[in-house]
Write a protein that holds these residues in place. Structure first.
Motif, PDB file in Angstrom:
ATOM      1  N   GLN A 129      41.781  44.065  46.446  1.00 57.55           N
ATOM      2  CA  GLN A 129      40.751  45.131  46.470  1.00 57.55           C
ATOM      3  C   GLN A 129      40.615  46.122  45.334  1.00 57.55           C
ATOM      4  N   LEU A 130      42.461  46.423  44.928  1.00 58.17           N
ATOM      5  CA  LEU A 130      42.595  47.682  43.219  1.00 58.17           C
ATOM      6  C   LEU A 130      42.156  46.274  42.523  1.00 58.17           C
ATOM      7  N   ALA A 131      42.102  45.498  42.326  1.00 60.51           N
ATOM      8  CA  ALA A 131      42.449  44.496  41.031  1.00 60.51           C
ATOM      9  C   ALA A 131      41.461  44.671  40.342  1.00 60.51           C
ATOM     10  N   ASP A 132      39.556  45.727  40.089  1.00 56.59           N
ATOM     11  CA  ASP A 132      39.022  45.599  39.493  1.00 56.59           C
ATOM     12  C   ASP A 132      38.206  47.790  39.725  1.00 56.59           C
ATOM     13  N   LEU A 133      39.677  48.088  39.384  1.00 55.80           N
ATOM     14  CA  LEU A 133      39.179  49.435  39.132  1.00 55.80           C
ATOM     15  C   LEU A 133      38.085  49.646  38.159  1.00 55.80           C
ATOM     16  N   GLY A 182      36.704  49.012  42.448  1.00 55.81           N
ATOM     17  CA  GLY A 182      37.601  48.122  43.626  1.00 55.81           C
ATOM     18  C   GLY A 182      38.258  49.415  44.441  1.00 55.81           C
ATOM     19  N   HIS A 183      38.371  50.716  44.075  1.00 58.04           N
ATOM     20  CA  HIS A 183      38.375  51.566  45.520  1.00 58.04           C
ATOM     21  C   HIS A 183      38.344  53.266  43.927  1.00 58.04           C
ATOM     22  N   PRO A 184      36.726  53.046  43.644  1.00 55.54           N
ATOM     23  CA  PRO A 184      36.842  54.594  42.710  1.00 55.54           C
ATOM     24  C   PRO A 184      36.983  56.114  42.829  1.00 55.54           C
ATOM     25  N   GLY A 185      37.531  56.052  44.738  1.00 55.81           N
ATOM     26  CA  GLY A 185      37.458  57.206  45.444  1.00 55.81           C
ATOM     27  C   GLY A 185      39.578  57.968  45.247  1.00 55.81           C
ATOM     28  N   CYS A 186      40.221  56.961  45.024  1.00 52.04           N
ATOM     29  CA  CYS A 186      41.060  56.564  44.011  1.00 52.04           C
ATOM     30  C   CYS A 186      41.360  57.777  43.544  1.00 52.04           C
ATOM     31  N   LEU A 187      40.632  57.073  41.947  1.00 55.37           N
ATOM     32  CA  LEU A 187      40.752  57.621  40.541  1.00 55.37           C
ATOM     33  C   LEU A 187      40.196  58.758  40.286  1.00 55.37           C
ATOM     34  N   VAL A 188      39.050  59.190  41.718  1.00 55.73           N
ATOM     35  CA  VAL A 188      38.448  60.250  41.916  1.00 55.73           C
ATOM     36  C   VAL A 188      39.669  61.533  42.312  1.00 55.73           C
ATOM     37  N   ALA A 189      39.995  61.423  43.100  1.00 55.32           N
ATOM     38  CA  ALA A 189      41.313  62.527  44.117  1.00 55.32           C
ATOM     39  C   ALA A 189      42.286  62.531  43.716  1.00 55.32           C
ATOM     40  N   VAL A 200      54.147  53.557  44.129  1.00 54.05           N
ATOM     41  CA  VAL A 200      53.295  53.146  43.461  1.00 54.05           C
ATOM     42  C   VAL A 200      52.158  52.868  43.192  1.00 54.05           C
ATOM     43  N   LEU A 201      51.653  53.027  44.519  1.00 57.45           N
ATOM     44  CA  LEU A 201      49.867  53.103  44.505  1.00 57.45           C
ATOM     45  C   LEU A 201      49.364  54.298  43.640  1.00 57.45           C
ATOM     46  N   GLU A 202      50.004  55.777  43.893  1.00 60.19           N
ATOM     47  CA  GLU A 202      49.892  56.717  42.942  1.00 60.19           C
ATOM     48  C   GLU A 202      49.531  56.834  41.601  1.00 60.19           C
ATOM     49  N   GLY A 203      51.577  56.270  41.088  1.00 53.83           N
ATOM     50  CA  GLY A 203      51.633  55.852  39.896  1.00 53.83           C
ATOM     51  C   GLY A 203      50.745  54.730  39.247  1.00 53.83           C
ATOM     52  N   GLY A 204      50.724  54.134  39.889  1.00 52.82           N
ATOM     53  CA  GLY A 204      49.640  52.484  39.826  1.00 52.82           C
ATOM     54  C   GLY A 204      48.584  52.904  39.304  1.00 52.82           C
ATOM     55  N   LYS A 223      43.976  46.668  35.463  1.00 49.45           N
ATOM     56  CA  LYS A 223      44.457  45.603  36.562  1.00 49.45           C
ATOM     57  C   LYS A 223      45.977  46.318  37.252  1.00 49.45           C
ATOM     58  N   SER A 224      46.392  47.212  36.297  1.00 52.52           N
ATOM     59  CA  SER A 224      47.284  47.073  35.946  1.00 52.52           C
ATOM     60  C   SER A 224      48.028  47.982  37.585  1.00 52.52           C
ATOM     61  N   LEU A 225      47.285  48.627  38.512  1.00 52.52           N
ATOM     62  CA  LEU A 225      47.309  48.686  39.217  1.00 52.52           C
ATOM     63  C   LEU A 225      47.409  47.482  40.423  1.00 52.52           C
ATOM     64  N   SER A 226      46.989  46.832  40.244  1.00 54.22           N
ATOM     65  CA  SER A 226      47.117  45.671  41.382  1.00 54.22           C
ATOM     66  C   SER A 226      48.341  45.063  40.992  1.00 54.22           C
ATOM     67  N   LYS A 227      48.617  44.766  39.941  1.00 52.64           N
ATOM     68  CA  LYS A 227      50.153  43.977  39.985  1.00 52.64           C
ATOM     69  C   LYS A 227      51.298  44.401  40.023  1.00 52.64           C
ATOM     70  N   GLN A 228      50.976  46.182  40.140  1.00 52.25           N
ATOM     71  CA  GLN A 228      52.406  46.817  40.451  1.00 52.25           C
ATOM     72  C   GLN A 228      52.149  46.891  41.189  1.00 52.25           C
ATOM     73  N   LEU A 229      51.497  46.450  42.405  1.00 55.18           N
ATOM     74  CA  LEU A 229      51.404  46.216  43.917  1.00 55.18           C
ATOM     75  C   LEU A 229      51.749  45.245  44.380  1.00 55.18           C
ATOM     76  N   LEU A 230      52.193  43.834  43.426  1.00 59.40           N
ATOM     77  CA  LEU A 230      52.356  42.699  43.799  1.00 59.40           C
ATOM     78  C   LEU A 230      53.691  43.070  43.148  1.00 59.40           C
ATOM     79  N   VAL A 231      54.275  43.396  41.965  1.00 59.55           N
ATOM     80  CA  VAL A 231      55.857  43.657  42.532  1.00 59.55           C
ATOM     81  C   VAL A 231      56.308  44.462  43.372  1.00 59.55           C
TER      82      VAL A 231
END
Length: 211
Positions: A97-101, A104-111, A168-172, A183-191
């Motif tokens: 879901q978050l692979a394409d910021l 993928g989820h614009p609200g997270c960046l806005v927040a 991880v979500l906020e730091g990513g 795609k950095s956030l998506s990769k962090q979630l996989l880690v």
């Protein structure tokens, strides 16, 4: 939706796009008025000032985040009876879901912009704190289900483990923006997924799975 609600939603949509483009501080009330085609008094009817706008954007993000988590982890639980396997699947779906910021989820960046650029505002601080506590309760619940079945390899505080997901979500998000790597956030979630899998998987007397 009533006309007033439609206007408010339109302002928030335009504000969100502007914040994604250049940040909250650089987004002016005047440009939002022009873009939405309303009067200045019309804007201030819905938002008393820019801080009120920031709070509304943050609250909408929390609401949308709750919906996304409900959908993704609820779907994962439907597909897998095992709580650990379900959580692994949920993290995989969330990563996709978050692979394409930001799409993928614009609200997270806005927040993130709103929190960092309005960090001095007590209302913003409280909304952010309550959201963090809500997510702690959510992820703690998932981990408590897992720990009822699987013994972790190392002693671990379940609240700290739950907070790690949000960290991880906020730091990513921050790293994704800083490095200009969507795609950095998506990769962090996989880690994180790999870490949780190693934390609970294997060892004598533990159930095995292969998610």
């Amino acid at each position: 939706m009533r006309k007033g609600e439609e206007t408010r939603a339109r302002i928030l949509d335009v504000a969100e796009a502007a914040v994604l483009s250049k940040g909250f501080g650089a987004t002016s009330i005047e440009e939002l008025i022009v873009e939405t085609g309303i009067t200045k008094s019309g804007f201030f009817y819905h938002f008393h000032d820019k801080n009120e706008l920031a709070k509304a954007l943050l609250e909408r993000y929390v609401e949308n985040d709750t919906r996304i988590y409900n959908e993704i982890f609820g779907r994962a639980r439907e597909l897998a009876d095992d709580p650990l396997q379900a959580f692994m699947l949920g993290l995989k779906l969330l990563s996709e879901q978050l692979a394409d910021l930001p799409r993928g989820h614009p609200g997270c960046l806005v927040a993130t912009f709103c929190v960092y650029e309005r960090a001095y505002d007590r209302d913003i601080q409280e909304i952010n704190r309550q959201a963090a506590l809500m997510w702690r309760r959510r992820f703690r619940g998932y981990f408590e289900e897992i720990m009822a079945v699987y013994e972790p390899r190392e002693p671990i505080d379940v609240d700290q483990l739950a907070d790690m997901v949000s960290t991880v979500l906020e730091g990513g998000i921050v790293m994704s923006k800083a490095l200009k790597e969507p795609k950095s956030l998506s990769k962090q979630l996989l880690v994180l997924r790999a870490f949780v899998k190693m934390l609970f998987r294997g060892g004598e007397g533990r159930r095995q799975f292969d998610a």
